[in-house]
Design an enzyme around this catalytic site. Structure first.
Site: not given
Ligand code: FE
Ligand code: ZN
Length: 256
Positions: A57, A59, A61-62, A115, A134, A172
């Protein structure tokens, strides 16, 4: 066929990336790239050549390390076609129900939005693995930033229908907090109580709690257990639908 190898790589403060390697033909995929450096270190140590990058996805942080990892390796990038406008450049656009191969390993694409919109999970039956990022997490699930509770419940229900021996590679290390919350929903679930103790011990030793097994999630993860009448009763929602019970559990977690 030699068993595929999957390595869990801690990135940033509490993210995980994964390398999946097919020993039969050398193909190696990275699932999510929070940061390129720790992934390149594992590739070098193993002597593996990265062939593919799978994005769950949009975001940051990915995906933050995707450009650097593509520059370094020339790996091909797979991600959700409907989200291409906010993902790094894709070589292959994916959608729910697609299948493709990493070496000899067949990957099944699942839409597990909730999410965020267009969140994918990757199921690899030969590795008994599902990469959920997530969506479904160890004892938890992602916050609903772009989706509704109904949508996330449907996504979790799809994942819950995979074989129980499936190993869940989530995005995570949130499990210790998730365990404390889960105990407020099911204080007398003995499987949850013992899993919580194991999680505390693992974290005290600095060990990851990811991956987990789907069987353990089905027995202890409150977000997957919203259809359990005892949980509905505990929340005062005796006649509510599972999706409504899920919504209540998610709302309580948001303010936990
Ligand atoms: Fe994340
Ligand atoms: Zn995420």
């Amino acid at each position: 066929m030699t068993d595929p190898q999957i390595i869990t790589i801690p990135c940033l403060t509490d993210n995980y990336a994964f390398l999946m390697h097919d020993p039969d033909n050398g193909a190696t995929a990275c699932i999510d790239v929070p940061d390129a450096a720790p992934i390149q270190a594992v590739l070098a140590e193993r002597g593996w050549t990265l062939s593919d990058i799978l994005i769950t996805h949009h975001h940051w942080d990915h995906i933050d390390g995707v450009a650097a990892l593509v520059d370094a390796t020339g790996a091909k990038v797979w991600g959700c076609g409907a989200d291409a406008h906010r993902l790094p450049p894709l070589d292959h656009a994916l959608a729910e129900g697609d299948t493709f191969r990493i070496g000899t390993l067949r990957v099944e694409v699942m839409d597990v939005s909730g999410h965020c919109a267009n969140h994918l999970a990757f199921h690899v039956p030969q590795a008994h693995a599902v990469f959920t990022a997530d969506s479904l997490m160890a004892l938890g699930c992602g916050r609903l930033f772009e989706g509704t509770p109904d949508q996330m419940w449907e996504s979790l229900s799809k994942l819950a229908a995979l074989p129980p021996e499936t190993i869940v590679y989530s995005g995570h290390e949130y499990t210790a907090t998730n365990a404390r919350f889960a105990l407020t929903i099911e204080p007398e679930n003995s499987a949850l109580i013992s899993r919580s103790r194991a999680i505390e011990a693992a974290r005290a030793a600095g060990d990851p709690t990811v991956p987990s097994t789907l069987a353990d999630e089905l027995a202890t993860n409150p977000f997957l257990r919203a259809a359990d009448p005892a949980i509905a009763a505990h929340l005062g929602l005796q006649n509510a639908t599972p999706a409504r019970v899920f919504a209540e559990i998610r709302a309580r977690k948001d303010s936990f």
